[in-house]
Design a protein around this motif. Structure first.
Motif, PDB file in Angstrom:
ATOM      1  N   SER A 147       0.612  23.805  34.792  1.00  0.00           N
ATOM      2  CA  SER A 147      -0.449  24.493  35.002  1.00  0.00           C
ATOM      3  C   SER A 147      -1.077  24.977  33.723  1.00  0.00           C
ATOM      4  CB  SER A 147      -0.102  25.961  36.100  1.00  0.00           C
ATOM      5  OG  SER A 147       0.374  26.595  35.086  1.00  0.00           O
ATOM      6  N   VAL A 148      -2.278  25.343  33.647  1.00  0.00           N
ATOM      7  CA  VAL A 148      -3.195  25.596  32.492  1.00  0.00           C
ATOM      8  C   VAL A 148      -2.317  27.022  31.934  1.00  0.00           C
ATOM      9  CG1 VAL A 148      -5.012  26.482  31.462  1.00  0.00           C
ATOM     10  CG2 VAL A 148      -5.291  24.622  33.212  1.00  0.00           C
ATOM     11  N   ASP A 149      -1.816  27.973  32.743  1.00  0.00           N
ATOM     12  CA  ASP A 149      -1.154  29.145  32.352  1.00  0.00           C
ATOM     13  C   ASP A 149       0.119  28.554  31.563  1.00  0.00           C
ATOM     14  OD1 ASP A 149      -2.755  29.636  34.756  1.00  0.00           O
ATOM     15  OD2 ASP A 149      -2.415  31.688  33.795  1.00  0.00           O
ATOM     16  N   GLU A 150       0.849  27.696  32.132  1.00  0.00           N
ATOM     17  CA  GLU A 150       2.000  27.310  31.518  1.00  0.00           C
ATOM     18  C   GLU A 150       1.799  26.738  30.135  1.00  0.00           C
ATOM     19  OE1 GLU A 150       5.156  26.676  35.415  1.00  0.00           O
ATOM     20  OE2 GLU A 150       3.342  24.861  34.768  1.00  0.00           O
ATOM     21  N   LYS A 153       2.541  18.118  36.659  1.00  0.00           N
ATOM     22  CA  LYS A 153       1.538  18.513  35.591  1.00  0.00           C
ATOM     23  C   LYS A 153       1.683  19.912  35.446  1.00  0.00           C
ATOM     24  CE  LYS A 153      -2.187  14.967  36.533  1.00  0.00           C
ATOM     25  NZ  LYS A 153      -3.606  14.860  36.644  1.00  0.00           N
ATOM     26  N   ALA A 163      -6.140  31.190  29.584  1.00  0.00           N
ATOM     27  CA  ALA A 163      -5.880  30.219  30.721  1.00  0.00           C
ATOM     28  C   ALA A 163      -6.984  30.301  31.570  1.00  0.00           C
ATOM     29  CB  ALA A 163      -4.425  30.573  31.197  1.00  0.00           C
ATOM     30  N   TYR A 208     -10.010  27.412  32.568  1.00  0.00           N
ATOM     31  CA  TYR A 208     -10.513  27.103  34.030  1.00  0.00           C
ATOM     32  C   TYR A 208     -12.060  27.273  34.246  1.00  0.00           C
ATOM     33  CZ  TYR A 208     -11.025  27.490  38.816  1.00  0.00           C
ATOM     34  OH  TYR A 208     -11.432  27.205  40.161  1.00  0.00           O
ATOM     35  N   HIS A 250       1.987  16.422  27.847  1.00  0.00           N
ATOM     36  CA  HIS A 250       2.708  17.168  28.779  1.00  0.00           C
ATOM     37  C   HIS A 250       4.335  17.166  28.693  1.00  0.00           C
ATOM     38  CE1 HIS A 250      -0.753  16.570  32.167  1.00  0.00           C
ATOM     39  NE2 HIS A 250      -1.162  17.064  31.024  1.00  0.00           N
TER      40      HIS A 250
END
Length: 516
Positions: free
Chosen positions: A316-319, A314, A349, A353, A65
């Motif tokens: 995001s998945v996109d980031e 945390k 992304a 998900y 992260h």
């Protein structure tokens, strides 16, 4: 897309050099600015309240992260504020026994740069004298630790304090008994029964003397370090507190990580000293329990060392996907993904998900995809709608070689009912689309078409013309047609199958390079 983002995110410091925050896609610089303001203000508040000692902040985030990226950027920001700051990579030096030597070496190296060769009087001379005192007192503590390290093996084999007992027995017993004292545990045990009161008293005196010497060395070190900080501020004009940033602690050996925390607590508990440690606190807790036992309250134990913990948000998945792709330097033009206007990052992304991937799964899956892209030499593009789910299946231990109706990917794609996209616009000469389509159906359509030769898809397209009913079918057929033309040009190869059948084998090769 990525070049524009990279240019927009480019940061420069006052000298025109690229900043450590260059490419900060997760917004970590905002966290660093907040933390720096908080720490400086909190240290001032503690002084006014009469609270003594160092301040220890734990920066907590899971693996992957961006803790190191954050710590490097924070270190750069601290340096710009004219606070003294030292950066320590704990994992780089965890081969040693005692992290104290690593920390004090980095501190000594930093202050050494401010020592003038031959100052006569004034703040410069005072700073040099105090600097020498810190080195001297640090050396005494180092020597104590070194002596303890040399005896560690004996303690493991025989027990705590046995090495001191041997030393005392050898000193006070008659000539004939000294060989026994140097012998095995059984021989030592026998000789101990003959130890008289004077030997016991000598042993107790020796232990008490060593304890008092260690206490005095510690007190002297703390006093000289506090004096050094005040002299440093007067000599350089820099502002206290001194920041010590320790990164990668959760990657160290458990015993080394724990010892580091203990040394910080006991040796460096000095006013105007701030420690910032980056950890995956959950992993550190597991490591502590591995040493002290499953029932040990490791989180409460850690609370003894930290003044405060800051949880990095945390991503995001996109980031996360955007960061991984942008930082990799790979060429996304080698990819293909569904959509009238394809957006590969968004597709990855959303696929992450809808396939219920954890952040760790995402990072490992994207890493394998990037490795595949680096080595990609086929004429066609990598089809993300097929490759990316297969990579996740590989990481999950699924049978990715079976691409048929009873295979894992077929069954999984058929279950994805809530990933629906509105495909609006023209697509390579077909009629204008304005449809809602399931992205899981794209995977299924590819799997169906891969069961037949590429030329079969070509013939279906020629016979049906441009009146294809759905965007999904149009997209899949177009990708297969492109592959056919790239590989065979105008030559008719009726039995050739699509390169996508090679995906499972390629994934297994790239999977051998994956990160953990």
């Amino acid at each position: 897309m990525y070049e524009k983002q990279s240019a927009k995110l480019q940061n420069f410091d006052a000298s025109g050099q690229p900043s450590a925050w260059d490419g900060d896609l997760l917004g970590r610089q905002d966290d660093a600015e907040f933390l720096l303001r908080f720490i400086v203000s909190r240290v001032d508040e503690r002084k006014r309240a009469g609270r003594r000692g160092s301040y220890v902040l734990n920066v907590d985030a899971e693996w992957g992260h961006g803790k190191t990226f954050f710590m490097r950027g924070l270190f750069e920001d601290i340096q710009k504020t004219e606070h003294p700051a030292v950066f320590i990579d704990a994992w780089k030096n965890d081969f040693g026994d005692d992290p104290y030597t690593h920390v004090i070496s980095e501190i000594e190296s930093y202050f050494k740069g401010f020592v003038e060769d031959d100052p006569k009087t004034g703040p410069q001379a005072k700073f040099k004298n105090v600097y020498k005192a810190v080195k001297s007192n640090a050396g005494k503590i180092f020597w104590t630790a070194l002596k303890g390290g040399a005896k560690r093996a004996t303690r493991y084999v025989i027990g705590e304090s046995t090495d001191e007992i041997i030393e005392v027995v050898q000193t006070y017993t008659p000539e004939g008994g000294r060989e026994i004292a140097s012998g095995s545990f059984e021989e030592i045990e026998k000789s101990v029964t003959a130890v008289n009161d004077s030997i016991i008293d000598a042993f107790a005196d020796k232990r008490m003397q060593e304890f008092e010497e260690a206490k005095q060395s510690l007190a002297n070190f703390k006093t000289s370090l506090a004096e050094l900080l005040r002299a440093f501020e007067e000599h350089t004009g820099k502002k206290l507190p001194l920041f010590l940033l320790i990164d990668e602690l959760d990657r160290c050996r458990p015993t080394y990580a724990i010892t580091m925390l203990e040394r910080i607590k006991h040796l460096f508990d000095v006013d105007d000293v701030v420690f910032i440690l980056s950890t995956d606190t959950q992993q550190i807790s597991h490591a502590i329990r591995a040493i002290y036992g499953a029932g040990f309250e490791s989180k409460r134990y850690l609370q003894r060392f930290f003044s405060r913990t800051y949880q990095l948000p945390k991503p995001s998945v996109d980031e996360l996907v955007e960061t991984l792709v942008a930082d990799s330097g790979v060429d996304p033009d080698k990819w293909s993904s569904p959509g009238i206007t394809p957006d590969h990052v968004s597709f990855l992304a959303k696929a992450s998900y809808h396939f219920d991937m954890s952040l760790r799964d995402v990072k490992q899956s994207v890493d394998i995809l990037l490795s595949l892209t680096t080595t990609w030499q086929e004429k066609g593009k990598i089809e993300l709608s097929l490759m990316y789910p297969l990579i996740f299946g590989f990481l999950s231990g699924q049978d990715i070689d079976n691409l048929g109706e009873n295979g894992w990917l077929w069954r999984r794609a058929a279950q994805i009912d809530d990933w629906i996209e509105n495909d609006v616009g023209s697509f390579d000469g077909f009629k204008r689309f304005n449809q809602f389509n399931k992205r899981g159906d794209v995977v299924l359509e590819f799997l169906r078409k891969l069961r037949q030769p590429l030329y079969e898809t070509m013939r279906v397209q020629v016979s049906e013309g441009s009146a294809i009913p759905t965007y999904t079918v149009a997209y899949v057929d177009d990708q297969l047609k492109r592959e056919y033309h790239l590989r065979f040009s105008n030559v008719v190869r009726e039995t050739e199958r699509g390169d996508m059948l090679k995906y499972p084998a390629l994934i297994k090769h790239a999977g051998n390079l994956r990160i953990y």
